[in-house]
Design an enzyme around this catalytic site. Sequence first.
Site, PDB file in Angstrom:
ATOM      1  N   SER A 173       0.826  -1.187   0.000  1.00 45.31           N
ATOM      2  CA  SER A 173       0.000   0.000   0.000  1.00 45.31           C
ATOM      3  C   SER A 173       0.874   1.256   0.000  1.00 45.31           C
ATOM      4  O   SER A 173       1.727   1.426  -0.869  1.00 45.31           O
ATOM      5  CB  SER A 173      -0.946  -0.064   1.211  1.00 45.31           C
ATOM      6  OG  SER A 173      -2.004   0.822   1.067  1.00 45.31           O
ATOM      7  N   ASP A 222      -8.640  -3.934  -6.569  1.00 45.97           N
ATOM      8  CA  ASP A 222      -8.162  -3.370  -5.306  1.00 45.97           C
ATOM      9  C   ASP A 222      -8.903  -2.063  -5.027  1.00 45.97           C
ATOM     10  O   ASP A 222      -8.942  -1.176  -5.876  1.00 45.97           O
ATOM     11  CB  ASP A 222      -6.653  -3.102  -5.409  1.00 45.97           C
ATOM     12  CG  ASP A 222      -6.013  -2.723  -4.089  1.00 45.97           C
ATOM     13  OD1 ASP A 222      -6.601  -1.910  -3.341  1.00 45.97           O
ATOM     14  OD2 ASP A 222      -4.913  -3.234  -3.806  1.00 45.97           O
ATOM     15  N   HIS A 262      -7.378  -5.699  -1.070  1.00 50.90           N
ATOM     16  CA  HIS A 262      -6.233  -4.786  -1.099  1.00 50.90           C
ATOM     17  C   HIS A 262      -4.936  -5.557  -0.884  1.00 50.90           C
ATOM     18  O   HIS A 262      -4.772  -6.209   0.142  1.00 50.90           O
ATOM     19  CB  HIS A 262      -6.418  -3.726  -0.008  1.00 50.90           C
ATOM     20  CG  HIS A 262      -5.379  -2.667   0.004  1.00 50.90           C
ATOM     21  ND1 HIS A 262      -4.792  -2.174  -1.134  1.00 50.90           N
ATOM     22  CD2 HIS A 262      -4.805  -1.989   1.041  1.00 50.90           C
ATOM     23  CE1 HIS A 262      -3.921  -1.236  -0.811  1.00 50.90           C
ATOM     24  NE2 HIS A 262      -3.900  -1.116   0.497  1.00 50.90           N
TER      25      HIS A 262
END
Length: 527
Positions: A241, A469, A497
């Site tokens: 991320s 995502d 994610h």
Amino acid sequence: MDTSRLLRTTGIVIAAAGLLLSGCTSGGPAPHASASSGGATTGTGAGTGTTAAQPAPAAALRPYYEQKLKWRDCGVPGFQCATMKAPLDYANPGSGQDVELAVARKQATGPGKRLGSLVVNPGGPGGSGIGYLQAYAGIGYPAPVRARYDMVSVDPRGVARSSPIECLTGPRMDAYTQVDQTPDDAAEQARLVEAFKEFAKGCEERSRTVLPHVSTVEAARDLDVLREVLGDGKLTYVGASYGTLLGATYADLFPSRVGRLVLDGAMDPSRTAIDLNRDQTAGFETAFRSFARDCAKQADCPLGRGTPEQVAQRLKDFFRKLDAQPVPTGEAARPLGEALATTGVIAALYDESAWPQLREAITQAMDGDGAGLLALADSYYEREPDGKYANLMYANAAVNCLDQPPAFAGPEAVAAAVPSFEKASPVFGAGFAWASLNCTYWPAKATGKARRLEAKGAAPIVVVGTLRDPATPYRWAESLAGQLDSGVLLTYDGDGHTAYGRGSDCIDTAINRYLLEGTPPADGKKC
């Protein structure tokens, strides 16, 4: 709901509570590291090769690169902790002002020759690296990887145990999370602006010294100090991320010190703040549509049958009812209004394994009990049962607001942009647009900007993107892989994610081989 470009990895999000979303920072790094900003590389970096000759660090930086970590018991079986010093201001490292960074490791278990250190970052920005290491990475990463690498993480500056940013008391944060972020009139807009100003003022009053020095560029420079004091010639790193932005920034600053880098759930550093927020809005719309299609097939779906558009409209209508009349949650001071309900839904969209929990929570809320959605929102905000908050949201805003100029100049600009956000997501668009106003009133001026990261000359860097995502749209992975001089794109056709360690043997095998053997997957490989 506070969706101010906050990203988060799964793994910890729902199960243990997690990192974040709508706060994917995007910061433009400074120019490449100069002769005065790098560290001498004397470590061996087993398995990742030794670094080519590098300029010696400036005299003022040398003590940081030459410090010795004193490892001690963490209180968590199998883990050791240490404290590393870094200059508060890399532009003035001899000033005597330092930040203390908390570091943790779990040593390689064997069998097989040790390959060095594998540094992991869970995202955020604001996610605790140490919490992630101890709760997941240090025990949940594939066994062959843990056997050959010391698993290491650091709480980045401003986060958790590392000179943390502090902003609001628990009760004030409770109030902040309930502020209506889809204002219907001028009075509600004014209340939202006041909430953002109060948040920013609290950060300035409580964290004045460190607040201007928690940018992604500074955190990347800290990574290079960490690499050196760990004794590694090159950095081996898995960032998820927001951690992909941190890793890409490191590669751009120190391309010859790149070992094996995995950037999973990638961000696009070339996108401006408003574009990132709008892209992420569309990402959550994509994720919600996946949820809606699945929900419509389930007997316990509270949003009924029909197309994703029909399911979305029913959820939007329910949010409107909560905006007018919140429902009880069992906590008198925290009824479930539209803001907290939206946050709860968003939190569950990070991982498809949370969809049954989300269906149940929405069902309960529609029946007048908001406790389930409140619990999901609390996991998003990292609120403890005693009412205390981790500093995740505070660090998140601080990093984002330094990394790029504000998305909007004021409420009028947001109001003009709302239609484009609602086009990206009819359900979440307005809330995401208004949440983007948070940096407008920030007390520390932005030091970064959107720009391409190329890391020219770096070893192959694996960029991982998941097609559906929610927090880091797939197009960002395509873009980052294209920007990086040595970027290799690995695609996961799935939901949720990030991809590594989430059940795809194809993804895990490709990344494990890269980490253990140094062989990246073929560019464009799909799983």
